[in-house]
Design a protein around this motif. Sequence first.
Motif, PDB file in Angstrom:
ATOM      1  N   ALA A  39       0.846  -1.184   0.000  1.00 46.86           N
ATOM      2  CA  ALA A  39       0.000   0.000   0.000  1.00 46.86           C
ATOM      3  C   ALA A  39       0.885   1.239   0.000  1.00 46.86           C
ATOM      4  CB  ALA A  39      -0.893   0.004   1.233  1.00 46.86           C
ATOM      5  N   GLU A  40       0.430   2.247  -0.698  1.00 44.93           N
ATOM      6  CA  GLU A  40       1.166   3.502  -0.721  1.00 44.93           C
ATOM      7  C   GLU A  40       0.914   4.265   0.564  1.00 44.93           C
ATOM      8  OE1 GLU A  40       0.766   5.908  -4.212  1.00 44.93           O
ATOM      9  OE2 GLU A  40       0.520   4.150  -5.475  1.00 44.93           O
ATOM     10  N   GLU A  41       1.911   5.053   0.945  1.00 40.46           N
ATOM     11  CA  GLU A  41       1.757   5.865   2.139  1.00 40.46           C
ATOM     12  C   GLU A  41       0.809   7.019   1.851  1.00 40.46           C
ATOM     13  OE1 GLU A  41       5.299   7.015   4.158  1.00 40.46           O
ATOM     14  OE2 GLU A  41       6.197   5.034   3.900  1.00 40.46           O
ATOM     15  N   CYS A  42       0.173   7.500   2.901  1.00 39.63           N
ATOM     16  CA  CYS A  42      -0.737   8.626   2.808  1.00 39.63           C
ATOM     17  C   CYS A  42      -0.288   9.675   3.819  1.00 39.63           C
ATOM     18  CB  CYS A  42      -2.168   8.177   3.079  1.00 39.63           C
ATOM     19  SG  CYS A  42      -2.401   7.345   4.665  1.00 39.63           S
ATOM     20  N   SER A  43      -0.912  10.837   3.756  1.00 37.53           N
ATOM     21  CA  SER A  43      -0.599  11.889   4.725  1.00 37.53           C
ATOM     22  C   SER A  43      -1.313  11.583   6.045  1.00 37.53           C
ATOM     23  CB  SER A  43      -1.052  13.251   4.199  1.00 37.53           C
ATOM     24  OG  SER A  43      -2.472  13.332   4.223  1.00 37.53           O
ATOM     25  N   VAL A  44      -0.923  12.290   7.097  1.00 38.15           N
ATOM     26  CA  VAL A  44      -1.585  12.111   8.394  1.00 38.15           C
ATOM     27  C   VAL A  44      -3.070  12.460   8.273  1.00 38.15           C
ATOM     28  CG1 VAL A  44      -1.699  12.906  10.791  1.00 38.15           C
ATOM     29  CG2 VAL A  44       0.516  12.483   9.725  1.00 38.15           C
ATOM     30  N   MET A  45      -3.381  13.530   7.555  1.00 40.12           N
ATOM     31  CA  MET A  45      -4.791  13.927   7.405  1.00 40.12           C
ATOM     32  C   MET A  45      -5.584  12.886   6.622  1.00 40.12           C
ATOM     33  SD  MET A  45      -5.177  16.526   9.223  1.00 40.12           S
ATOM     34  CE  MET A  45      -6.847  16.889   8.772  1.00 40.12           C
ATOM     35  N   GLU A  46      -4.995  12.346   5.562  1.00 42.58           N
ATOM     36  CA  GLU A  46      -5.677  11.288   4.807  1.00 42.58           C
ATOM     37  C   GLU A  46      -5.868  10.050   5.682  1.00 42.58           C
ATOM     38  OE1 GLU A  46      -4.105  12.191   0.271  1.00 42.58           O
ATOM     39  OE2 GLU A  46      -2.783  11.141   1.670  1.00 42.58           O
ATOM     40  N   ALA A  47      -4.843   9.721   6.461  1.00 44.78           N
ATOM     41  CA  ALA A  47      -4.946   8.568   7.362  1.00 44.78           C
ATOM     42  C   ALA A  47      -6.016   8.793   8.420  1.00 44.78           C
ATOM     43  CB  ALA A  47      -3.595   8.293   8.016  1.00 44.78           C
ATOM     44  N   ALA A  48      -6.102  10.013   8.949  1.00 44.78           N
ATOM     45  CA  ALA A  48      -7.128  10.320   9.953  1.00 44.78           C
ATOM     46  C   ALA A  48      -8.525  10.215   9.341  1.00 44.78           C
ATOM     47  CB  ALA A  48      -6.897  11.706  10.544  1.00 44.78           C
ATOM     48  N   ASP A  49      -8.694  10.705   8.116  1.00 44.42           N
ATOM     49  CA  ASP A  49      -9.992  10.597   7.441  1.00 44.42           C
ATOM     50  C   ASP A  49     -10.361   9.130   7.220  1.00 44.42           C
ATOM     51  OD1 ASP A  49     -10.275  13.343   7.350  1.00 44.42           O
ATOM     52  OD2 ASP A  49      -9.640  13.515   5.258  1.00 44.42           O
ATOM     53  N   LEU A  50      -9.429   8.354   6.720  1.00 47.44           N
ATOM     54  CA  LEU A  50      -9.668   6.940   6.494  1.00 47.44           C
ATOM     55  C   LEU A  50      -9.940   6.232   7.823  1.00 47.44           C
ATOM     56  CD1 LEU A  50      -9.692   4.415   4.700  1.00 47.44           C
ATOM     57  CD2 LEU A  50      -7.211   4.320   4.964  1.00 47.44           C
ATOM     58  N   SER A  51      -9.176   6.579   8.829  1.00 51.10           N
ATOM     59  CA  SER A  51      -9.319   5.951  10.143  1.00 51.10           C
ATOM     60  C   SER A  51     -10.666   6.240  10.768  1.00 51.10           C
ATOM     61  CB  SER A  51      -8.199   6.411  11.073  1.00 51.10           C
ATOM     62  OG  SER A  51      -6.954   5.966  10.579  1.00 51.10           O
ATOM     63  N   SER A  52     -11.195   7.416  10.541  1.00 49.61           N
ATOM     64  CA  SER A  52     -12.506   7.766  11.078  1.00 49.61           C
ATOM     65  C   SER A  52     -13.559   6.776  10.579  1.00 49.61           C
ATOM     66  CB  SER A  52     -12.866   9.194  10.688  1.00 49.61           C
ATOM     67  OG  SER A  52     -14.104   9.540  11.231  1.00 49.61           O
ATOM     68  N   PHE A  53     -13.508   6.492   9.301  1.00 52.34           N
ATOM     69  CA  PHE A  53     -14.424   5.500   8.726  1.00 52.34           C
ATOM     70  C   PHE A  53     -14.089   4.107   9.255  1.00 52.34           C
ATOM     71  CE2 PHE A  53     -14.990   2.238   5.454  1.00 52.34           C
ATOM     72  CZ  PHE A  53     -16.361   2.257   5.338  1.00 52.34           C
ATOM     73  N   PHE A  54     -12.815   3.774   9.273  1.00 54.50           N
ATOM     74  CA  PHE A  54     -12.381   2.424   9.626  1.00 54.50           C
ATOM     75  C   PHE A  54     -12.701   2.074  11.078  1.00 54.50           C
ATOM     76  CE2 PHE A  54      -9.435  -1.016  10.512  1.00 54.50           C
ATOM     77  CZ  PHE A  54      -9.638  -1.823   9.410  1.00 54.50           C
ATOM     78  N   VAL A  55     -12.470   2.997  12.011  1.00 56.58           N
ATOM     79  CA  VAL A  55     -12.768   2.680  13.410  1.00 56.58           C
ATOM     80  C   VAL A  55     -14.274   2.542  13.633  1.00 56.58           C
ATOM     81  CG1 VAL A  55     -10.614   3.627  14.331  1.00 56.58           C
ATOM     82  CG2 VAL A  55     -12.655   5.078  14.237  1.00 56.58           C
ATOM     83  N   GLY A  56     -15.063   3.243  12.843  1.00 52.95           N
ATOM     84  CA  GLY A  56     -16.514   3.040  12.898  1.00 52.95           C
ATOM     85  C   GLY A  56     -16.883   1.615  12.496  1.00 52.95           C
ATOM     86  N   TYR A  57     -16.189   1.106  11.487  1.00 51.14           N
ATOM     87  CA  TYR A  57     -16.403  -0.270  11.051  1.00 51.14           C
ATOM     88  C   TYR A  57     -15.916  -1.248  12.125  1.00 51.14           C
ATOM     89  CZ  TYR A  57     -16.271  -4.487   8.204  1.00 51.14           C
ATOM     90  OH  TYR A  57     -16.459  -5.757   7.724  1.00 51.14           O
ATOM     91  N   MET A  58     -14.785  -0.946  12.749  1.00 48.07           N
ATOM     92  CA  MET A  58     -14.292  -1.786  13.848  1.00 48.07           C
ATOM     93  C   MET A  58     -15.309  -1.830  14.987  1.00 48.07           C
ATOM     94  SD  MET A  58     -10.258  -0.733  14.083  1.00 48.07           S
ATOM     95  CE  MET A  58      -9.911  -1.828  15.464  1.00 48.07           C
ATOM     96  N   GLU A  59     -15.879  -0.679  15.304  1.00 46.52           N
ATOM     97  CA  GLU A  59     -16.881  -0.605  16.377  1.00 46.52           C
ATOM     98  C   GLU A  59     -18.098  -1.450  16.022  1.00 46.52           C
ATOM     99  OE1 GLU A  59     -18.379   1.089  20.088  1.00 46.52           O
ATOM    100  OE2 GLU A  59     -16.400   0.756  19.270  1.00 46.52           O
ATOM    101  N   PHE A  60     -18.534  -1.362  14.759  1.00 46.88           N
ATOM    102  CA  PHE A  60     -19.672  -2.164  14.311  1.00 46.88           C
ATOM    103  C   PHE A  60     -19.369  -3.654  14.437  1.00 46.88           C
ATOM    104  CE2 PHE A  60     -21.620  -4.661  10.914  1.00 46.88           C
ATOM    105  CZ  PHE A  60     -22.950  -4.534  11.262  1.00 46.88           C
ATOM    106  N   PRO A  67       4.560   5.798   9.329  1.00 45.30           N
ATOM    107  CA  PRO A  67       4.345   6.830  10.350  1.00 45.30           C
ATOM    108  C   PRO A  67       3.054   7.640  10.214  1.00 45.30           C
ATOM    109  CG  PRO A  67       6.638   6.814   9.675  1.00 45.30           C
ATOM    110  CD  PRO A  67       5.914   5.881   8.745  1.00 45.30           C
ATOM    111  N   ALA A  68       2.758   8.131   9.036  1.00 46.60           N
ATOM    112  CA  ALA A  68       1.557   8.960   8.882  1.00 46.60           C
ATOM    113  C   ALA A  68       0.293   8.141   9.130  1.00 46.60           C
ATOM    114  CB  ALA A  68       1.514   9.601   7.492  1.00 46.60           C
ATOM    115  N   GLY A  69       0.275   6.913   8.637  1.00 47.35           N
ATOM    116  CA  GLY A  69      -0.889   6.050   8.849  1.00 47.35           C
ATOM    117  C   GLY A  69      -1.093   5.738  10.317  1.00 47.35           C
ATOM    118  N   ALA A  70       0.003   5.403  10.997  1.00 50.76           N
ATOM    119  CA  ALA A  70      -0.091   5.090  12.428  1.00 50.76           C
ATOM    120  C   ALA A  70      -0.547   6.315  13.216  1.00 50.76           C
ATOM    121  CB  ALA A  70       1.253   4.576  12.943  1.00 50.76           C
ATOM    122  N   GLN A  71       0.006   7.473  12.902  1.00 46.75           N
ATOM    123  CA  GLN A  71      -0.380   8.698  13.623  1.00 46.75           C
ATOM    124  C   GLN A  71      -1.857   9.010  13.418  1.00 46.75           C
ATOM    125  OE1 GLN A  71       1.736  10.662  15.664  1.00 46.75           O
ATOM    126  NE2 GLN A  71      -0.251  11.457  16.283  1.00 46.75           N
ATOM    127  N   GLY A  72      -2.310   8.942  12.185  1.00 44.22           N
ATOM    128  CA  GLY A  72      -3.718   9.220  11.901  1.00 44.22           C
ATOM    129  C   GLY A  72      -4.651   8.222  12.555  1.00 44.22           C
TER     130      GLY A  72
END
Length: 135
Positions: free
Chosen positions: A1-22, A45-50
């Motif tokens: 997978a290609e790296e993303c920015s912290v902001m992109e990772a945070a946006d993706l993570s917002s959706f992803f953690v909602g799925y984890m919660e579900f 690093p950016a993905g982990a931070q986000g």
Amino acid sequence: AEECSVMEAADLSSFFVGYMEFCNSQNQRLPRNAARMLQALLSHPAGAQGFWTTFLTDPDLNRCTSAPYDPALIEAIARFPELNMGVISSCLAMSATEEALYEGDPYMAESAGLSKARACTLIGAITAQPAPKRG
């Protein structure tokens, strides 16, 4: 997978953690492809931070941010331990500092306290579990 920015990772993570919660609310583990996506996100690093910023601070999360954690989460941390434990530790330090700084603002102090408690619980769970097999 290609790296993303912290902001992109945070946006993706917002959706992803909602799925984890579900998934967690349905007593289901993350499907294999979602586990792969999580591992890719936590591999740089950016993905982990986000991801960790979102996971530790989102007040709408309850089940997926409490032990026992989804095995895919523990496995992703174990695959990249220095990176992820470093980010989680930084989030813990920041939350503890913010909690002390925001004593006069109950909402902000509570938010920082929640993040601090989640980080402490996560670190405790990680250090108490046997290391998963690498593969």
